[in-house]
Write an enzyme that holds these catalytic residues in place. Sequence first.
Site, PDB file in Angstrom:
ATOM      1  N   THR A 125       1.055  -1.643  -0.396  1.00 37.59           N
ATOM      2  CA  THR A 125       0.144  -0.017   0.042  1.00 37.59           C
ATOM      3  C   THR A 125       0.822   1.480   0.026  1.00 37.59           C
ATOM      4  OG1 THR A 125      -1.142   0.941   1.170  1.00 37.59           O
ATOM      5  CG2 THR A 125      -0.411  -0.357   2.576  1.00 37.59           C
ATOM      6  N   ASP A 126       0.249   1.932  -0.442  1.00 35.68           N
ATOM      7  CA  ASP A 126       1.082   3.472  -0.505  1.00 35.68           C
ATOM      8  C   ASP A 126       1.087   3.911   0.753  1.00 35.68           C
ATOM      9  OD1 ASP A 126      -1.713   4.367  -0.065  1.00 35.68           O
ATOM     10  OD2 ASP A 126      -1.474   5.984  -1.751  1.00 35.68           O
ATOM     11  N   GLU A 127       0.363   3.935   2.256  1.00 35.88           N
ATOM     12  CA  GLU A 127      -0.114   4.367   3.265  1.00 35.88           C
ATOM     13  C   GLU A 127       1.551   3.632   4.247  1.00 35.88           C
ATOM     14  OE1 GLU A 127      -3.306   3.248   5.455  1.00 35.88           O
ATOM     15  OE2 GLU A 127      -4.283   3.030   3.963  1.00 35.88           O
ATOM     16  N   TYR A 135      -1.435  -0.541  10.775  1.00 35.66           N
ATOM     17  CA  TYR A 135      -1.897  -1.120   9.647  1.00 35.66           C
ATOM     18  C   TYR A 135      -0.821  -0.936   8.842  1.00 35.66           C
ATOM     19  CZ  TYR A 135      -3.172  -1.657   4.638  1.00 35.66           C
ATOM     20  OH  TYR A 135      -2.765  -2.372   3.211  1.00 35.66           O
ATOM     21  N   LYS A 194       2.519  -3.455   6.808  1.00 37.03           N
ATOM     22  CA  LYS A 194       2.611  -3.504   5.829  1.00 37.03           C
ATOM     23  C   LYS A 194       4.496  -2.997   6.098  1.00 37.03           C
ATOM     24  CE  LYS A 194       0.454  -4.842   2.825  1.00 37.03           C
ATOM     25  NZ  LYS A 194       0.107  -6.036   2.623  1.00 37.03           N
TER      26      LYS A 194
END
Length: 350
Positions: A133-135, A158, A162
């Site tokens: 993810t870009d998070e 989260y 990741k």
Amino acid sequence: MRILVTGGAGFIGSALVRYLVGEVGADVLNLDKLTYAGNLESLAPIAGANNYQFVQGDICDGPKLSQVIAGFRPDHIMHLAAESHVDRSITGAKDFIETNVMGTFVLLEAARHYWSGLKGEAKADFRFLHVSTDEVYGSLGESGLFGETTPYDPSSPYAASKAAADHLAKAWHRTYGLPVLVSNCSNNYGPYHFPEKLIPLSIINAMEGQPLPVYGDGSNIRDWLHVEDHARALHLICAKGRLGETYNVGGRNERRNIDVVRRICALMDRLRPQSSPHDRLITFVTDRPGHDRRYAIDAAKLETELGWQAQETFDTGIEKTVRWYLDNEAWWRPLRGEVYAGERLGIVKA
Ligand code: NAD
């Protein structure tokens, strides 16, 4: 081409499996634990295909992974299994650490063991795509975009889990030579999206005349990508990407959350005029702790190197998505009744 997909009963995983089985014609084995987020109904369009099989299994279970991999002998592994909801990670991070970090480690080891026993072309052609993810990049200010070299700065449990998994995947390439690729994608939307996330929750609540919760003042920005564009990108990255590289995936569709919800309301006004105006249901609620301000992806590497282009604009994709939820109550109604009724998640108690 035999492809093992982990997490193929989830939102993005099921879009990928439907694409690989239905359009690419690959032989796909879907390994999924079937947590609250896994739903075999999302695979109904291809469930009877003779190039598709499902195995229920946990990516933390090393012996099971080894047995499945040895039996299926995949050319590629595409790893999507994860705990994926930021709010749930705030309420309790344990499952996120177990599945996203430990599970990725166990899967990388099983893949390494299998790959090291391959010979010749089979060994040279093997790929492991870690989907992320870009998070992991944290939050942007008013300007700028996330590139592949943006430093990692995750905010939520989260995103941190990741980020850890991305580092493990990269390390397994550098240290052991495992043919790994990593993709980091912006927020997805589209059909079969579990109704805890902003877009499906807003559509379903609007259909039911329930409040449409918007966190904070609604000005946080996300960069939206239709899930079927993501599935096409993942296939391309796995098949043609350069080993050890990261590819950012995004649709150049930045929107403020409040504008996304207003757009859904406007579509509902057109498609279900009897309950208009739907924007009267918008309700601002306490912000998410650690809420990142803005995400925006620079997908130039994927576009120029691999020739990928998003096919949906936000306007075309969101209209299709609203129509899909209106037409597919049989898919979401049982989830709403038995799995998640729309209650607020991820509030930190003082
Ligand atoms: P999802 O929550 O809809 O689905 C996750 C799937 O993984 C479910 O089917 C679940 O049963 C399965 N799973 C969970 N734990 C497992 C375990 N221990 N073993 C085997 N299976 C397990 O998630 P999603 O939105 O489809 O996301 C898929 C991947 O893409 C994730 O890795 C996520 O981090 C990443 N991603 C998601 C988005 C997004 O907008 N949703 C954006 C970028 C990246």
